[in-house]
Design a protein around this motif. Structure first.
Motif, PDB file in Angstrom:
ATOM      1  N   ILE A 183       0.854  -1.187   0.000  1.00 30.82           N
ATOM      2  CA  ILE A 183       0.000   0.000   0.000  1.00 30.82           C
ATOM      3  C   ILE A 183       0.889   1.236   0.000  1.00 30.82           C
ATOM      4  O   ILE A 183       1.685   1.442   0.924  1.00 30.82           O
ATOM      5  CB  ILE A 183      -0.926   0.040   1.225  1.00 30.82           C
ATOM      6  CG1 ILE A 183      -1.840  -1.181   1.254  1.00 30.82           C
ATOM      7  CG2 ILE A 183      -1.756   1.334   1.225  1.00 30.82           C
ATOM      8  CD1 ILE A 183      -2.719  -1.258   2.498  1.00 30.82           C
ATOM      9  N   GLU A 195       8.142   0.667  -3.091  1.00 31.00           N
ATOM     10  CA  GLU A 195       7.413  -0.382  -3.815  1.00 31.00           C
ATOM     11  C   GLU A 195       8.354  -1.320  -4.564  1.00 31.00           C
ATOM     12  O   GLU A 195       8.277  -2.554  -4.420  1.00 31.00           O
ATOM     13  CB  GLU A 195       6.433   0.263  -4.805  1.00 31.00           C
ATOM     14  CG  GLU A 195       5.712  -0.755  -5.671  1.00 31.00           C
ATOM     15  CD  GLU A 195       5.048  -0.138  -6.890  1.00 31.00           C
ATOM     16  OE1 GLU A 195       4.888  -0.877  -7.892  1.00 31.00           O
ATOM     17  OE2 GLU A 195       4.677   1.054  -6.866  1.00 31.00           O
ATOM     18  N   TYR A 215      -2.261   2.309  -4.539  1.00 28.72           N
ATOM     19  CA  TYR A 215      -1.951   3.589  -3.903  1.00 28.72           C
ATOM     20  C   TYR A 215      -3.223   4.235  -3.380  1.00 28.72           C
ATOM     21  O   TYR A 215      -4.264   4.210  -4.042  1.00 28.72           O
ATOM     22  CB  TYR A 215      -1.249   4.529  -4.889  1.00 28.72           C
ATOM     23  CG  TYR A 215       0.211   4.198  -5.068  1.00 28.72           C
ATOM     24  CD1 TYR A 215       1.196   4.895  -4.365  1.00 28.72           C
ATOM     25  CD2 TYR A 215       0.611   3.168  -5.917  1.00 28.72           C
ATOM     26  CE1 TYR A 215       2.540   4.575  -4.506  1.00 28.72           C
ATOM     27  CE2 TYR A 215       1.950   2.841  -6.068  1.00 28.72           C
ATOM     28  CZ  TYR A 215       2.907   3.552  -5.361  1.00 28.72           C
ATOM     29  OH  TYR A 215       4.241   3.226  -5.493  1.00 28.72           O
ATOM     30  N   GLY A 225      -6.784   3.403   4.076  1.00 26.48           N
ATOM     31  CA  GLY A 225      -5.805   2.341   4.275  1.00 26.48           C
ATOM     32  C   GLY A 225      -6.467   1.039   4.693  1.00 26.48           C
ATOM     33  O   GLY A 225      -6.098  -0.045   4.222  1.00 26.48           O
ATOM     34  N   ALA A 229      -6.474  -2.480   2.569  1.00 25.74           N
ATOM     35  CA  ALA A 229      -5.986  -3.687   3.227  1.00 25.74           C
ATOM     36  C   ALA A 229      -7.058  -4.779   3.221  1.00 25.74           C
ATOM     37  O   ALA A 229      -6.763  -5.962   2.991  1.00 25.74           O
ATOM     38  CB  ALA A 229      -5.564  -3.372   4.659  1.00 25.74           C
ATOM     39  N   TYR A 241       2.765  -4.708   3.150  1.00 27.99           N
ATOM     40  CA  TYR A 241       3.737  -3.678   3.519  1.00 27.99           C
ATOM     41  C   TYR A 241       3.173  -2.327   3.113  1.00 27.99           C
ATOM     42  O   TYR A 241       2.632  -2.177   2.018  1.00 27.99           O
ATOM     43  CB  TYR A 241       5.044  -3.953   2.786  1.00 27.99           C
ATOM     44  CG  TYR A 241       6.134  -2.909   2.891  1.00 27.99           C
ATOM     45  CD1 TYR A 241       6.440  -2.274   4.086  1.00 27.99           C
ATOM     46  CD2 TYR A 241       6.899  -2.588   1.767  1.00 27.99           C
ATOM     47  CE1 TYR A 241       7.470  -1.345   4.175  1.00 27.99           C
ATOM     48  CE2 TYR A 241       7.941  -1.669   1.846  1.00 27.99           C
ATOM     49  CZ  TYR A 241       8.216  -1.045   3.039  1.00 27.99           C
ATOM     50  OH  TYR A 241       9.247  -0.121   3.117  1.00 27.99           O
ATOM     51  N   HIS A 242       3.284  -1.350   4.004  1.00 23.52           N
ATOM     52  CA  HIS A 242       2.791  -0.014   3.644  1.00 23.52           C
ATOM     53  C   HIS A 242       3.901   1.020   3.680  1.00 23.52           C
ATOM     54  O   HIS A 242       4.841   0.930   4.464  1.00 23.52           O
ATOM     55  CB  HIS A 242       1.650   0.416   4.578  1.00 23.52           C
ATOM     56  CG  HIS A 242       2.109   1.116   5.828  1.00 23.52           C
ATOM     57  ND1 HIS A 242       2.273   2.485   5.904  1.00 23.52           N
ATOM     58  CD2 HIS A 242       2.449   0.645   7.056  1.00 23.52           C
ATOM     59  CE1 HIS A 242       2.681   2.827   7.124  1.00 23.52           C
ATOM     60  NE2 HIS A 242       2.802   1.717   7.845  1.00 23.52           N
ATOM     61  N   ALA A 244       2.821   4.600   3.615  1.00 23.58           N
ATOM     62  CA  ALA A 244       1.681   5.494   3.430  1.00 23.58           C
ATOM     63  C   ALA A 244       1.419   6.414   4.613  1.00 23.58           C
ATOM     64  O   ALA A 244       0.338   6.984   4.725  1.00 23.58           O
ATOM     65  CB  ALA A 244       0.426   4.659   3.141  1.00 23.58           C
ATOM     66  N   THR A 247      -2.034   7.015   6.665  1.00 28.14           N
ATOM     67  CA  THR A 247      -2.938   6.125   5.934  1.00 28.14           C
ATOM     68  C   THR A 247      -2.625   4.674   6.277  1.00 28.14           C
ATOM     69  O   THR A 247      -3.520   3.838   6.395  1.00 28.14           O
ATOM     70  CB  THR A 247      -2.806   6.352   4.420  1.00 28.14           C
ATOM     71  OG1 THR A 247      -3.204   7.699   4.115  1.00 28.14           O
ATOM     72  CG2 THR A 247      -3.679   5.388   3.632  1.00 28.14           C
ATOM     73  N   GLY A 248      -1.345   4.383   6.464  1.00 26.12           N
ATOM     74  CA  GLY A 248      -0.926   3.030   6.781  1.00 26.12           C
ATOM     75  C   GLY A 248      -1.416   2.533   8.121  1.00 26.12           C
ATOM     76  O   GLY A 248      -1.444   1.313   8.366  1.00 26.12           O
ATOM     77  N   LEU A 251      -4.023  -0.010   7.866  1.00 25.68           N
ATOM     78  CA  LEU A 251      -3.594  -1.391   7.615  1.00 25.68           C
ATOM     79  C   LEU A 251      -3.547  -2.173   8.918  1.00 25.68           C
ATOM     80  O   LEU A 251      -4.034  -3.314   8.983  1.00 25.68           O
ATOM     81  CB  LEU A 251      -2.213  -1.386   6.951  1.00 25.68           C
ATOM     82  CG  LEU A 251      -1.416  -2.700   6.987  1.00 25.68           C
ATOM     83  CD1 LEU A 251      -2.148  -3.797   6.234  1.00 25.68           C
ATOM     84  CD2 LEU A 251      -0.012  -2.482   6.421  1.00 25.68           C
TER      85      LEU A 251
END
Length: 371
Positions: A183, A195, A215, A225, A229, A241-242, A244, A247-248, A251
């Motif tokens: 993400i 990435e 994204y 996020g 997820a 894996y983020h 972000a 935003t992460g 997750l």
């Protein structure tokens, strides 16, 4: 001694020497020369530093928080006062980047930090308009129309692709479904490094693994996020894996909810050790590992250099595995011995130059063709 610690120790010694001269006295110079960088070093009590956050704020549990922790550690180490000698301005959205930086510059703050590549345009504008300012930006290199850096901007970058490769190795070895996810926050050259490094690490271990990439186009949307997820886990990915920011954090919320329902899923954090972000139940965590990026230490080092009269304006400072500035988090409770050993093996190959970790999509395709 680690390179980071050696650098801090050397500059700290310089400050101790300076402070020992007492108020109103000048530090002795060798052969009549000025302090490093051609400027006079200033006493800690005369130095001010400010930080402008990205939209995630200082409690995003990721990039901005790490930066503020570094600035706070610097201030505390040298007896500076929070709120006056060192402080931050939080940005609500991108339109506030330039006004916030300008405010600190107008207040004659000695060093002004712009946290994140999204501040590149704002930093460039201020650098051109206020030539005697001292600015620093993390995760970007600010250049003029001719491609030259500005003498009043220090550019701090990292080899995020190298650290991301290592967590990709871990993900490939511990995935039970042979399907993992990534993400990203806002798509661009910087997050592409995360990435492509991650994907390369996965493929180096398991060329048949499937990697889902999406994204969020935001670094400050945990709900988005969580949604991404949810989709990835539902498609069969068991490790995500983020890169972000805030935003992460969504997750981790999604992974925890699924883990509580008995699902075997994992999350991989970014920038700092995010083991606690995945914590639930009785000492359990859905965080497999994290790709740590020592933004905090970089902020400390550059702030300290500037305070000591050695502002690295015009320089591009890049930190990677060799500097112990990127890598896996110290918390390894959920990693297998096989994964830990593989991470060390691949780390050695990268450092030896046997593996060139891709940063761009084009480099990633070349990497795949070499497998």
């Amino acid at each position: 001694m680690k390179k980071w610690l050696r650098t801090l120790t050397m500059t700290a010694a310089a400050i101790v020497t300076l402070s020992a001269c007492g108020a109103g006295e000048e530090a002795p110079q060798t052969d009549g020369e000025a302090a490093p960088g051609g400027e006079e070093a200033v006493e800690a009590t005369d130095f001010t530093v400010g930080m402008v956050t990205d939209v995630g704020g200082i409690d995003d549990k990721s990039f901005n928080q790490s930066s503020w922790e570094g600035l706070s550690a610097f201030g505390e180490e040298f007896g500076l006062t929070e709120g006056t000698d060192y402080r931050y301005l939080q940005s609500g959205d991108m339109s506030e980047f330039e006004p916030n930086i300008r405010q600190l510059v107008r207040e004659d703050v000695d060093l002004v930090w712009g946290i994140g590549f999204l501040m590149e345009d704002a930093v460039r504008t201020i650098a051109e308009q206020v030539e005697d300012s001292q600015l620093a930006i993390v995760d970007s290199v600010v250049v003029d129309a001719d491609g030259n850096t500005y003498p009043n901007v220090a550019n701090i970058t990292f080899k995020e692709h190298e650290g991301s490769f290592l967590v990709g190795v871990a993900a490939a070895l511990q995935s039970n479904t042979n399907k993992v996810g990534f993400i990203g926050g806002v798509e661009g050259a910087l997050i592409k490094k995360f990435e492509n490094g991650f994907k390369a690490g996965v493929k180096a271990v398991n060329p048949d693994a499937e990697i889902i990439v999406q994204y969020a186009e935001s670094f400050n949307n945990p709900d988005r996020g969580s949604q991404i997820a949810n989709t990835m886990y539902s498609q069969g990915a068991d490790i995500i894996y983020h890169a972000a920011g805030d935003t992460g954090n969504g997750l981790f919320t999604e992974a925890i909810n699924r883990a509580r329902n008995g699902e075997d899923v994992w999350a991989i954090g970014v920038d700092r050790d995010q083991h606690e972000e995945g914590a639930y139940g009785d000492g359990q965590s859905v965080t497999l590992t994290s790709m740590v990026k020592r933004v905090d230490t970089a902020v400390q080092i550059v702030s300290e250099r500037t305070m000591n009269g050695d502002f690295p304006g015009g320089e591009v400072l890049e930190y990677g595995l060799d500097d112990e500035a990127v890598g896996i988090a110290p918390t390894t409770d959920n990693m297998s011995e096989e994964a830990l050993q593989a991470v060390e093996d691949y780390k050695a190959q990268i450092q030896a130059g046997d593996i060139s970790v891709p940063q761009s999509d084009e480099e990633y395709e070349d990497f795949l063709s070499s497998l």
